[in-house]
Design an enzyme around this catalytic site. Structure first.
Site, PDB file in Angstrom:
ATOM      1  N   LYS A   2       0.691  -1.228   0.021  1.00 30.90           N
ATOM      2  CA  LYS A   2       0.010  -0.073  -0.075  1.00 30.90           C
ATOM      3  C   LYS A   2       1.018   1.083   0.172  1.00 30.90           C
ATOM      4  CE  LYS A   2      -1.584   1.670   3.908  1.00 30.90           C
ATOM      5  NZ  LYS A   2      -1.208   3.460   4.267  1.00 30.90           N
ATOM      6  N   ASN A   3       1.852   1.081   0.950  1.00 31.46           N
ATOM      7  CA  ASN A   3       2.622   2.584   1.055  1.00 31.46           C
ATOM      8  C   ASN A   3       3.697   2.719  -0.067  1.00 31.46           C
ATOM      9  OD1 ASN A   3       1.196   2.978   3.263  1.00 31.46           O
ATOM     10  ND2 ASN A   3       2.893   2.490   4.702  1.00 31.46           N
ATOM     11  N   ARG A  46      -3.883  11.126   3.601  1.00 34.44           N
ATOM     12  CA  ARG A  46      -2.733  11.999   3.816  1.00 34.44           C
ATOM     13  C   ARG A  46      -1.697  11.759   2.573  1.00 34.44           C
ATOM     14  NH1 ARG A  46       0.851  14.520   6.807  1.00 34.44           N
ATOM     15  NH2 ARG A  46       3.148  14.102   6.730  1.00 34.44           N
ATOM     16  N   CYS A  81      -4.654  12.809  11.490  1.00 29.07           N
ATOM     17  CA  CYS A  81      -5.500  11.541  11.498  1.00 29.07           C
ATOM     18  C   CYS A  81      -5.340  11.040  13.007  1.00 29.07           C
ATOM     19  CB  CYS A  81      -4.898  10.591  10.550  1.00 29.07           C
ATOM     20  SG  CYS A  81      -3.278  10.154  11.186  1.00 29.07           S
ATOM     21  N   ARG A 137       0.165  15.116  11.750  1.00 28.32           N
ATOM     22  CA  ARG A 137       0.933  14.899  10.284  1.00 28.32           C
ATOM     23  C   ARG A 137       1.266  16.323   9.770  1.00 28.32           C
ATOM     24  NH1 ARG A 137      -1.016   9.579   9.345  1.00 28.32           N
ATOM     25  NH2 ARG A 137       0.876   9.467   7.843  1.00 28.32           N
ATOM     26  N   PRO A 138       2.010  17.166  10.530  1.00 29.89           N
ATOM     27  CA  PRO A 138       2.295  18.316   9.519  1.00 29.89           C
ATOM     28  C   PRO A 138       3.166  17.929   8.413  1.00 29.89           C
ATOM     29  CG  PRO A 138       3.818  17.836  11.377  1.00 29.89           C
ATOM     30  CD  PRO A 138       2.691  17.034  11.338  1.00 29.89           C
ATOM     31  N   VAL A 139       3.357  19.063   7.469  1.00 35.57           N
ATOM     32  CA  VAL A 139       3.996  19.020   6.174  1.00 35.57           C
ATOM     33  C   VAL A 139       4.970  19.806   5.791  1.00 35.57           C
ATOM     34  CG1 VAL A 139       2.007  17.747   5.171  1.00 35.57           C
ATOM     35  CG2 VAL A 139       2.038  20.213   5.202  1.00 35.57           C
ATOM     36  N   LEU A 156       8.211  19.695   6.149  1.00 31.88           N
ATOM     37  CA  LEU A 156       9.283  19.183   5.360  1.00 31.88           C
ATOM     38  C   LEU A 156       8.973  19.214   3.805  1.00 31.88           C
ATOM     39  CD1 LEU A 156      10.408  16.466   7.959  1.00 31.88           C
ATOM     40  CD2 LEU A 156      11.544  18.743   7.791  1.00 31.88           C
ATOM     41  N   ASP A 182       4.832   0.974  11.930  1.00 37.61           N
ATOM     42  CA  ASP A 182       3.708   0.270  11.275  1.00 37.61           C
ATOM     43  C   ASP A 182       3.602  -1.201  11.594  1.00 37.61           C
ATOM     44  OD1 ASP A 182       3.691   1.962   8.018  1.00 37.61           O
ATOM     45  OD2 ASP A 182       3.336   2.761   9.938  1.00 37.61           O
ATOM     46  N   VAL A 189       8.013   7.692  16.717  1.00 42.21           N
ATOM     47  CA  VAL A 189       7.571   8.195  15.100  1.00 42.21           C
ATOM     48  C   VAL A 189       6.450   9.274  15.146  1.00 42.21           C
ATOM     49  CG1 VAL A 189       7.194   7.699  12.652  1.00 42.21           C
ATOM     50  CG2 VAL A 189       9.014   6.318  13.958  1.00 42.21           C
ATOM     51  N   ARG A 204      -8.619   0.051   5.102  1.00 40.89           N
ATOM     52  CA  ARG A 204      -7.608   1.050   4.238  1.00 40.89           C
ATOM     53  C   ARG A 204      -6.401   0.334   3.839  1.00 40.89           C
ATOM     54  NH1 ARG A 204      -6.547   6.532   7.182  1.00 40.89           N
ATOM     55  NH2 ARG A 204      -4.990   6.656   5.202  1.00 40.89           N
TER      56      ARG A 204
HETATM   57  C1  EPZ Z   1       4.461   6.967   5.715  1.00 40.23           C
HETATM   58  O1  EPZ Z   1       3.812   8.172   6.296  1.00 40.23           O
HETATM   59  C2  EPZ Z   1       3.672   5.896   5.549  1.00 40.23           C
HETATM   60  N1  EPZ Z   1       2.287   6.230   4.942  1.00 40.23           N
HETATM   61  C3  EPZ Z   1       3.068   5.543   7.193  1.00 40.23           C
HETATM   62  O2  EPZ Z   1       2.168   4.340   7.036  1.00 40.23           O
HETATM   63  C4  EPZ Z   1       4.331   5.307   7.892  1.00 40.23           C
HETATM   64  O3  EPZ Z   1       3.955   5.099   9.305  1.00 40.23           O
HETATM   65  C5  EPZ Z   1       5.242   6.565   8.026  1.00 40.23           C
HETATM   66  O4  EPZ Z   1       5.593   6.808   6.689  1.00 40.23           O
HETATM   67  C6  EPZ Z   1       6.477   6.132   8.672  1.00 40.23           C
HETATM   68  O5  EPZ Z   1       7.161   5.174   8.307  1.00 40.23           O
HETATM   69  C7  EPZ Z   1       2.660   6.024   3.504  1.00 40.23           C
HETATM   70  O6  EPZ Z   1       3.553   5.772   2.925  1.00 40.23           O
HETATM   71  C8  EPZ Z   1       1.441   6.506   2.684  1.00 40.23           C
HETATM   72  P1  EPZ Z   1       6.590  10.603   7.554  1.00 40.23           P
HETATM   73  P2  EPZ Z   1       4.389   9.526   6.214  1.00 40.23           P
HETATM   74  O7  EPZ Z   1       6.544  11.903   7.051  1.00 40.23           O
HETATM   75  O8  EPZ Z   1       5.031   9.726   4.959  1.00 40.23           O
HETATM   76  C9  EPZ Z   1       6.669  13.831  11.047  1.00 40.23           C
HETATM   77  C10 EPZ Z   1       0.375   3.153   7.575  1.00 40.23           C
HETATM   78  O9  EPZ Z   1      -0.109   2.442   8.501  1.00 40.23           O
HETATM   79  N2  EPZ Z   1       6.549  14.677   9.809  1.00 40.23           N
HETATM   80  O10 EPZ Z   1       7.887   9.710   7.674  1.00 40.23           O
HETATM   81  O11 EPZ Z   1       3.275  10.698   6.546  1.00 40.23           O
HETATM   82  C11 EPZ Z   1       5.068  13.085  11.021  1.00 40.23           C
HETATM   83  O12 EPZ Z   1       4.157  13.843  11.602  1.00 40.23           O
HETATM   84  C12 EPZ Z   1       0.731   4.425   7.312  1.00 40.23           C
HETATM   85  O13 EPZ Z   1       0.573   2.348   6.420  1.00 40.23           O
HETATM   86  C13 EPZ Z   1       6.835  16.182  10.255  1.00 40.23           C
HETATM   87  O14 EPZ Z   1       6.830  16.583  11.366  1.00 40.23           O
HETATM   88  O15 EPZ Z   1       5.246   9.438   7.401  1.00 40.23           O
HETATM   89  C14 EPZ Z   1       5.587  11.836  11.967  1.00 40.23           C
HETATM   90  O16 EPZ Z   1       5.664  12.226  13.123  1.00 40.23           O
HETATM   91  C15 EPZ Z   1       0.634   5.202   8.829  1.00 40.23           C
HETATM   92  N3  EPZ Z   1       6.702  17.012   9.211  1.00 40.23           N
HETATM   93  C16 EPZ Z   1       7.139  11.617  11.451  1.00 40.23           C
HETATM   94  O17 EPZ Z   1       7.491  12.808  10.804  1.00 40.23           O
HETATM   95  C17 EPZ Z   1       6.719  16.600   7.997  1.00 40.23           C
HETATM   96  O18 EPZ Z   1       6.903  17.491   6.862  1.00 40.23           O
HETATM   97  C18 EPZ Z   1       7.312  10.560  10.295  1.00 40.23           C
HETATM   98  O19 EPZ Z   1       6.329  10.810   9.212  1.00 40.23           O
HETATM   99  C19 EPZ Z   1       6.609  15.257   7.732  1.00 40.23           C
HETATM  100  C20 EPZ Z   1       6.531  14.385   8.503  1.00 40.23           C
END
Ligand code: EPZ
Length: 448
Positions: free
Chosen positions: A44-45, A114, A138, A143-145, A147, A331, A353, A423
């Site tokens: 999925k991811n 997201r 969620c 889930r900020p963005v 970065l 995960d 995380v 999902r």
């Molecule tokens: C991906 O989410 C996966 N989703 C998540 O899987 C997975 O848990 C996560 O990576 C970590 O491995 C998909 O690939 C669709 P991150 P992502 O950006 O990209 C913070 C599942 O269950 N962060 O690595 O959103 C964020 O809040 C899902 O299949 C910022 O602060 O994860 C989190 O605390 C859940 N600012 C940490 O980083 C940003 O701009 C990791 O998030 C981006 C992220």
């Protein structure tokens, strides 16, 4: 990991309690021994990122090994609102990306998933401008963005956030992004994917430092390369992208889902059964294999794409700390916690995380687990036996943990909130029934 810049963090959307009494529920009669082989679906991811990547080319794309998941349907809906034509034949998606009709993704769809935000990078690279709603928080976190946003700004995009919409456009006169050296404060999976996609069509070289190493990032890089992108270093913490003028059609097969595989590995362990599963990539499962072996589970690597898990009689507790890949995957945390619930001794689970990814603790305790929670640390004291109970799923991996716990529990477990499960798992009940589990989906008001 907390956001370092406040972009008007969106509060996590709490799923409303389902008002209708005919909400689907999963009934599990526990303690059925499992045996046999489980087929593992596409990841999925990876697939959600691959689908975003198809926007980079006007020549379309074919993606194989795509399971029927709610999140894939949502991503398809979003791409179709952008003008992409998608047809499915079995587990193969054909995407016609020749005629994008808008650069603006719809809030009502993006807010539900997201991963759709990752399309900002590919849309911006393809069209020179893009509008993307901020993804909703969620159940597991805000889930900020920032970065993603900062990286796109480094690539020469003007980015403004107004009323929850990210407006981005390339500032250069020719509408192209400009290669840059980008250092990410945190190895965010999604931000790495957004920036890698954006950089494929930028002018010049982009270096992404402190990049995420997840296999799904590598899979996306492999797709982009199959489309003609020049990317090196994916799977390491430094990725180099030489921008090109255009990308072309690719026929691509997604990697198998390591999280689904780990979920079934733990199902075998907790029911003290023997299950084989394929296709898998054992190298993607190192953390799960290592932890299962430390607990006392036997894991046999049968071939380059098949493993067998053999449950044992006595399990000892281990500690788990979730970390970016290749550390222990967040995960898999909830699913492992279900198994730790019946291991002898105390296991300490630290979730580093996400800030709110321990909601399954309360539900596992309703099933007789003995878990104490303080901030992002859960201390799991093993009990001899879980007991079936009515429980509610709060997020995708929590729902998988409750299914696993129900398989081992004494008596019946009923799980609501199945939209979380759907999902990320395709036909999980069918796959489990085919190896002997006693579970079925029904509605709350159906007399049994
Ligand atoms: C991906 O989410 C996966 N989703 C998540 O899987 C997975 O848990 C996560 O990576 C970590 O491995 C998909 O690939 C669709 P991150 P992502 O950006 O990209 C913070 C599942 O269950 N962060 O690595 O959103 C964020 O809040 C899902 O299949 C910022 O602060 O994860 C989190 O605390 C859940 N600012 C940490 O980083 C940003 O701009 C990791 O998030 C981006 C992220």
């Amino acid at each position: 990991m907390q956001s370092t810049m406040d972009l008007g963090t969106v509060s996590p959307t709490i799923e409303p309690m389902s008002p209708e009494t005919n909400a689907p529920i999963l009934r599990i009669i526990g303690k059925a021994p499992l045996s046999g082989h489980v087929p593992i679906s596409g990841a999925k991811n990876s697939i959600l990122a691959l689908m975003a990547g198809t926007l980079l080319s006007s020549e379309g794309c074919r993606i194989r090994n795509v399971p029927n998941l709610a999140d894939v349907k949502r991503m398809s809906d979003i791409l179709e609102t952008l003008g992409v034509k998608i047809s499915r034949s079995g587990e193969t998606l054909d995407l016609d990306t020749s005629n994008l009709t808008t650069n603006s993704a719809p809030y009502e769809l993006v807010s539900k998933m997201r991963a759709s935000f990752f399309a900002l990078g590919s849309l911006l690279a393809r069209l020179g401008s893009a509008k993307m709603p901020l993804p909703g928080g969620c159940a597991i976190g805000a889930r900020p963005v920032e970065l993603h946003v900062r990286g796109l700004q480094a690539l020469g995009a003007f980015v403004q956030i107004e009323h929850g919409i990210v407006h981005a456009h390339a500032m250069s006169s020719n509408g192209r992004l400009q290669g840059a050296r980008i250092y990410m404060d945190y190895p965010s999976v999604g931000a790495t994917e957004t920036l890698m996609m954006a950089a494929t069509l930028a002018e010049g070289e982009t270096i992404i430092e402190n990049a995420a190493l997840e296999p799904e990032v590598v899979d996306l890089a492999d797709l982009c390369r199959a489309m003609g992108a020049k990317i090196s270093g994916a799977g390491t913490n430094t990725i180099a992208i030489q921008g090109v003028d255009r990308l072309h059609f690719a026929d691509f097969t997604a990697i198998p889902d390591r999280i689904e595989a780990a979920t079934f590995m733990i199902a075998a362990a907790i029911t003290r059964s023997t299950l084989s599963m394929s296709p898998v990539i054992p190298a993607h499962l190192t953390a799960a294999i290592s932890k299962l072996q430390d607990i006392g589970v036997t894991v046999r690597i049968d071939s380059e794409d098949m493993i067998t898990v053999i449950g044992g009689d006595r399990y000892r507790a281990v500690d788990i700390e979730t970390l970016p890949y290749p550390g222990f995957p967040t995960d898999m945390q909830a699913q492992f916690m279900a198994l730790l619930s019946i291991c002898e001794g105390n296991g300490v689970v630290t979730e580093t995380v996400f800030e709110n990814r321990l909601q399954h603790v309360a539900e596992l305790n309703r099933m007789g687990a003995n878990i104490r929670l303080k901030n992002n640390v859960a201390v799991v004291t093993g009990v001899p036996q879980l007991s079936g109970a009515p429980v509610m799923a709060t997020d995708l991996r929590a729902s998988a943990a409750l299914v696993i716990a129900g398989l081992a529990a004494d008596g019946e477990t009923t799980i609501t909130g199945l939209h979380h499960l759907d999902r990320g798992y395709d036909r999980i009940e069918e796959k489990l029934r085919n190896v002997g589990a006693n579970l079925y989906r029904t509605t709350a008001n159906t007399a049994v």
